[in-house]
Write a protein that holds these residues in place. Structure first.
Motif, PDB file in Angstrom:
ATOM      1  N   ARG A 304       0.845  -1.202   0.000  1.00 55.54           N
ATOM      2  CA  ARG A 304       0.000   0.000   0.000  1.00 55.54           C
ATOM      3  C   ARG A 304       0.874   1.244   0.000  1.00 55.54           C
ATOM      4  NH1 ARG A 304      -3.978  -0.328   4.981  1.00 55.54           N
ATOM      5  NH2 ARG A 304      -4.012   1.921   4.797  1.00 55.54           N
ATOM      6  N   TYR A 305       0.436   2.245  -0.780  1.00 54.78           N
ATOM      7  CA  TYR A 305       1.282   3.434  -0.817  1.00 54.78           C
ATOM      8  C   TYR A 305       0.536   4.725  -0.587  1.00 54.78           C
ATOM      9  CZ  TYR A 305       0.008   4.931  -5.573  1.00 54.78           C
ATOM     10  OH  TYR A 305      -0.659   5.395  -6.665  1.00 54.78           O
ATOM     11  N   LYS A 306      -0.802   4.741  -0.680  1.00 49.20           N
ATOM     12  CA  LYS A 306      -1.502   5.974  -0.304  1.00 49.20           C
ATOM     13  C   LYS A 306      -2.978   5.659  -0.066  1.00 49.20           C
ATOM     14  CE  LYS A 306      -2.850   7.781  -4.827  1.00 49.20           C
ATOM     15  NZ  LYS A 306      -2.917   8.849  -5.766  1.00 49.20           N
ATOM     16  N   THR A 307      -3.674   6.581   0.606  1.00 46.82           N
ATOM     17  CA  THR A 307      -5.120   6.449   0.789  1.00 46.82           C
ATOM     18  C   THR A 307      -5.781   7.732   0.309  1.00 46.82           C
ATOM     19  OG1 THR A 307      -4.965   7.286   3.031  1.00 46.82           O
ATOM     20  CG2 THR A 307      -4.958   4.892   2.798  1.00 46.82           C
ATOM     21  N   GLU A 308      -7.049   7.611  -0.055  1.00 45.31           N
ATOM     22  CA  GLU A 308      -7.757   8.781  -0.582  1.00 45.31           C
ATOM     23  C   GLU A 308      -9.236   8.612  -0.245  1.00 45.31           C
ATOM     24  OE1 GLU A 308      -6.554  10.289  -4.671  1.00 45.31           O
ATOM     25  OE2 GLU A 308      -8.555   9.483  -5.037  1.00 45.31           O
ATOM     26  N   PRO A 309      -9.862   9.600   0.429  1.00 48.05           N
ATOM     27  CA  PRO A 309     -11.285   9.426   0.746  1.00 48.05           C
ATOM     28  C   PRO A 309     -12.124   9.403  -0.520  1.00 48.05           C
ATOM     29  CG  PRO A 309     -10.410  11.494   1.656  1.00 48.05           C
ATOM     30  CD  PRO A 309      -9.310  10.855   0.878  1.00 48.05           C
ATOM     31  N   PHE A 310     -13.069   8.444  -0.610  1.00 51.18           N
ATOM     32  CA  PHE A 310     -13.970   8.388  -1.767  1.00 51.18           C
ATOM     33  C   PHE A 310     -15.302   9.037  -1.407  1.00 51.18           C
ATOM     34  CE2 PHE A 310     -17.424   5.779  -3.756  1.00 51.18           C
ATOM     35  CZ  PHE A 310     -17.345   6.365  -5.017  1.00 51.18           C
ATOM     36  N   ASN A 311     -15.836   8.649  -0.240  1.00 48.79           N
ATOM     37  CA  ASN A 311     -17.059   9.269   0.280  1.00 48.79           C
ATOM     38  C   ASN A 311     -17.010   9.114   1.806  1.00 48.79           C
ATOM     39  OD1 ASN A 311     -17.991   6.711   0.950  1.00 48.79           O
ATOM     40  ND2 ASN A 311     -19.246   6.480  -0.869  1.00 48.79           N
ATOM     41  N   PRO A 312     -18.026   9.558   2.546  1.00 46.97           N
ATOM     42  CA  PRO A 312     -17.903   9.496   4.011  1.00 46.97           C
ATOM     43  C   PRO A 312     -17.693   8.092   4.565  1.00 46.97           C
ATOM     44  CG  PRO A 312     -19.707  10.947   3.366  1.00 46.97           C
ATOM     45  CD  PRO A 312     -19.226  10.308   2.114  1.00 46.97           C
ATOM     46  N   THR A 313     -18.075   7.044   3.829  1.00 48.21           N
ATOM     47  CA  THR A 313     -17.943   5.692   4.394  1.00 48.21           C
ATOM     48  C   THR A 313     -16.770   4.901   3.816  1.00 48.21           C
ATOM     49  OG1 THR A 313     -19.602   4.962   2.799  1.00 48.21           O
ATOM     50  CG2 THR A 313     -20.367   5.350   5.040  1.00 48.21           C
ATOM     51  N   VAL A 314     -16.316   5.276   2.617  1.00 53.64           N
ATOM     52  CA  VAL A 314     -15.262   4.473   1.963  1.00 53.64           C
ATOM     53  C   VAL A 314     -14.020   5.321   1.719  1.00 53.64           C
ATOM     54  CG1 VAL A 314     -14.667   3.040  -0.037  1.00 53.64           C
ATOM     55  CG2 VAL A 314     -17.051   3.153   0.736  1.00 53.64           C
ATOM     56  N   THR A 315     -12.883   4.744   2.083  1.00 57.47           N
ATOM     57  CA  THR A 315     -11.588   5.368   1.745  1.00 57.47           C
ATOM     58  C   THR A 315     -10.851   4.402   0.829  1.00 57.47           C
ATOM     59  OG1 THR A 315     -11.481   6.509   3.856  1.00 57.47           O
ATOM     60  CG2 THR A 315      -9.392   6.194   2.717  1.00 57.47           C
ATOM     61  N   TRP A 316     -10.401   4.880  -0.312  1.00 54.06           N
ATOM     62  CA  TRP A 316      -9.629   3.998  -1.207  1.00 54.06           C
ATOM     63  C   TRP A 316      -8.232   3.812  -0.650  1.00 54.06           C
ATOM     64  CZ3 TRP A 316     -13.034   1.637  -3.591  1.00 54.06           C
ATOM     65  CH2 TRP A 316     -13.974   2.183  -4.452  1.00 54.06           C
ATOM     66  N   VAL A 317      -7.777   2.575  -0.683  1.00 52.59           N
ATOM     67  CA  VAL A 317      -6.379   2.283  -0.331  1.00 52.59           C
ATOM     68  C   VAL A 317      -5.701   1.867  -1.634  1.00 52.59           C
ATOM     69  CG1 VAL A 317      -4.831   0.882   1.068  1.00 52.59           C
ATOM     70  CG2 VAL A 317      -7.098   1.482   1.947  1.00 52.59           C
ATOM     71  N   TYR A 318      -4.647   2.576  -2.008  1.00 50.01           N
ATOM     72  CA  TYR A 318      -3.951   2.285  -3.265  1.00 50.01           C
ATOM     73  C   TYR A 318      -2.785   1.335  -3.005  1.00 50.01           C
ATOM     74  CZ  TYR A 318      -6.572   5.920  -5.624  1.00 50.01           C
ATOM     75  OH  TYR A 318      -7.582   6.659  -6.169  1.00 50.01           O
ATOM     76  N   PHE A 319      -2.653   0.357  -3.889  1.00 43.88           N
ATOM     77  CA  PHE A 319      -1.549  -0.614  -3.802  1.00 43.88           C
ATOM     78  C   PHE A 319      -0.719  -0.528  -5.083  1.00 43.88           C
ATOM     79  CE2 PHE A 319      -4.433  -2.229  -0.693  1.00 43.88           C
ATOM     80  CZ  PHE A 319      -3.673  -2.935   0.221  1.00 43.88           C
ATOM     81  N   GLN A 320       0.573  -0.779  -4.949  1.00 44.67           N
ATOM     82  CA  GLN A 320       1.421  -0.783  -6.138  1.00 44.67           C
ATOM     83  C   GLN A 320       2.405  -1.949  -6.084  1.00 44.67           C
ATOM     84  OE1 GLN A 320       3.889   2.697  -6.290  1.00 44.67           O
ATOM     85  NE2 GLN A 320       4.727   2.379  -4.257  1.00 44.67           N
ATOM     86  N   LYS A 321       2.910  -2.262  -7.252  1.00 48.91           N
ATOM     87  CA  LYS A 321       3.903  -3.345  -7.338  1.00 48.91           C
ATOM     88  C   LYS A 321       4.835  -3.043  -8.497  1.00 48.91           C
ATOM     89  CE  LYS A 321       3.858  -8.242  -8.655  1.00 48.91           C
ATOM     90  NZ  LYS A 321       2.989  -9.400  -8.825  1.00 48.91           N
ATOM     91  N   GLU A 322       6.113  -3.248  -8.272  1.00 49.08           N
ATOM     92  CA  GLU A 322       7.101  -3.037  -9.345  1.00 49.08           C
ATOM     93  C   GLU A 322       7.420  -4.397  -9.939  1.00 49.08           C
ATOM     94  OE1 GLU A 322       8.930  -0.102 -10.144  1.00 49.08           O
ATOM     95  OE2 GLU A 322       7.744   1.132  -8.746  1.00 49.08           O
TER      96      GLU A 322
END
Ligand code: SF4
Length: 329
Positions: A304-322
């Motif tokens: 995981r490398y960052k999070t971003e609120p989508f709406n009041p109930t859901v926050t996106w968690v971003y994942f990456q892979k090289e």
């Protein structure tokens, strides 16, 4: 299957009935009709039921309850709409708060029309629903028997209706997890999904606003790639992805709830990664509470490398892979 046939358990819900159809439904249980002597049980627990029997039209207050009960019934399940209000909305269908019949919110297998539906017709509907239940049970058993013969293929535009139907079933567990059914995967329409098969995200990203991208019909490499998992001709899983510069963006990994925990999601991810052999980096996102996805992504080398609120109930968690590139000789 004998258990289903000889003792079907029913969950009855009154969506907004005038009480006419409810009284007829309850009459089925009284000594005159006495369906319990045939093994039919009216249960209050959706997790124990095989048949979801709904009376009355769907209104603003009942639509979420119907969806909630429906998703708690185990697979396979059958939905029976009893009375013309449950079938179409009936005389209430033009009311400001009525969205229509039960099929405006969940799939319905059998319609028992009538105002009010007679007990004989309701019993007939329940008996017919057993055939539907048996058919669904057979189909699921056949798929489960072939699970080791899943094939992973590129999906095409004509697969869109089946992929969308799968998406709507598979993302219900996420909607329940967050208590929110506004997730994009649940809101997507068939038209949107069909357009996705034509989209070229890399080209869209490279042109300034308001200018149309130059189309090269021969060049298909910048379209969104869809992969489907197919067993016995049925799509039971899918994933999509597109590349912009060095990164392949992967999304909507979907596996039918009945086939989870069998490695299909992992294979879908591996297959879509292979569809982008030139890309060095992969990126995907999932909801903050979707721990099963987090676990699976971590197992496949994503971090995981960052999070971003989508709406009041859901926050996106971003994942990456090289991608580990092989040294060139
Ligand atoms: S179909 Fe008739 S009896 Fe049944 S809920 Fe509607 S109005 Fe009432």
């Amino acid at each position: 299957m004998t258990g289903f046939r000889e003792s079907p358990w029913i969950m009855h819900y009154d969506a907004s009935s005038c009480n006419g159809c409810d009284i007829e439904t309850l009459a089925c249980l009284t000594p005159l009709y006495d369906v319990e002597r045939l093994g039919v049980i009216n249960t209050g627990n959706p997790k124990h039921a095989d048949i979801f029997l709904v009376t009355g039209a769907v209104n603003e207050q009942s639509k979420d309850v119907i969806k909630n009960i429906y998703h708690q019934l185990p697979e396979p399940k059958v939905v029976v709409a009893v009375g013309i209000c449950a079938c179409t909305g009936g005389i209430f269908r033009d009311c400001y708060n009525v969205s229509g019949g039960v099929d405006s919110v969940i799939p319905v297998d059998l319609y028992v029309p009538g105002c009010a539906a007679r007990p004989e017709a309701i019993i007939d509907g329940v008996v017919k629903s057993l055939d539907v239940l048996e058919q669904k049970q057979r189909e699921m058993a056949a798929l489960a028997d072939c699970i080791d013969r899943v094939v992973y293929l590129r999906a095409e535009r004509r697969d869109a209706p089946e992929i969308l139907a799968l998406q709507k079933v598979a993302y219900q567990s996420e909607a329940e997890l967050y208590g929110d059914d506004s997730l994009p995967a649940l809101q997507q329409t068939l038209e949107d999904l069909e357009k996705d098969f034509e989209r070229r995200p890399a080209r869209e990203a490279s042109v300034p606003d308001g200018r149309a991208a130059v189309d090269h019909p021969q060049d298909q490499s910048d379209r969104i790639v869809f992969i489907k998992a197919v067993v016995n001709g049925k799509i039971i899983g899918s994933i999509r992805g597109y590349a912009i510069e060095d990164t392949a963006y992967l999304s909507r990994m979907t596996v039918h709830p009945y086939f989870r925990g069998r490695g299909i999601g992992r294979r879908l991810l591996q297959e879509i990664e292979q569809a982008f052999p030139q890309n060095r980096r992969f990126e995907t996102k999932t909801g903050h509470q979707s721990k099963r996805n987090h676990f699976q992504l971590a197992k496949l080398g994503y971090s995981r490398y960052k999070t971003e609120p989508f709406n009041p109930t859901v926050t996106w968690v971003y994942f990456q892979k090289e991608r580990k590139l092989q040294p060139q000789h």
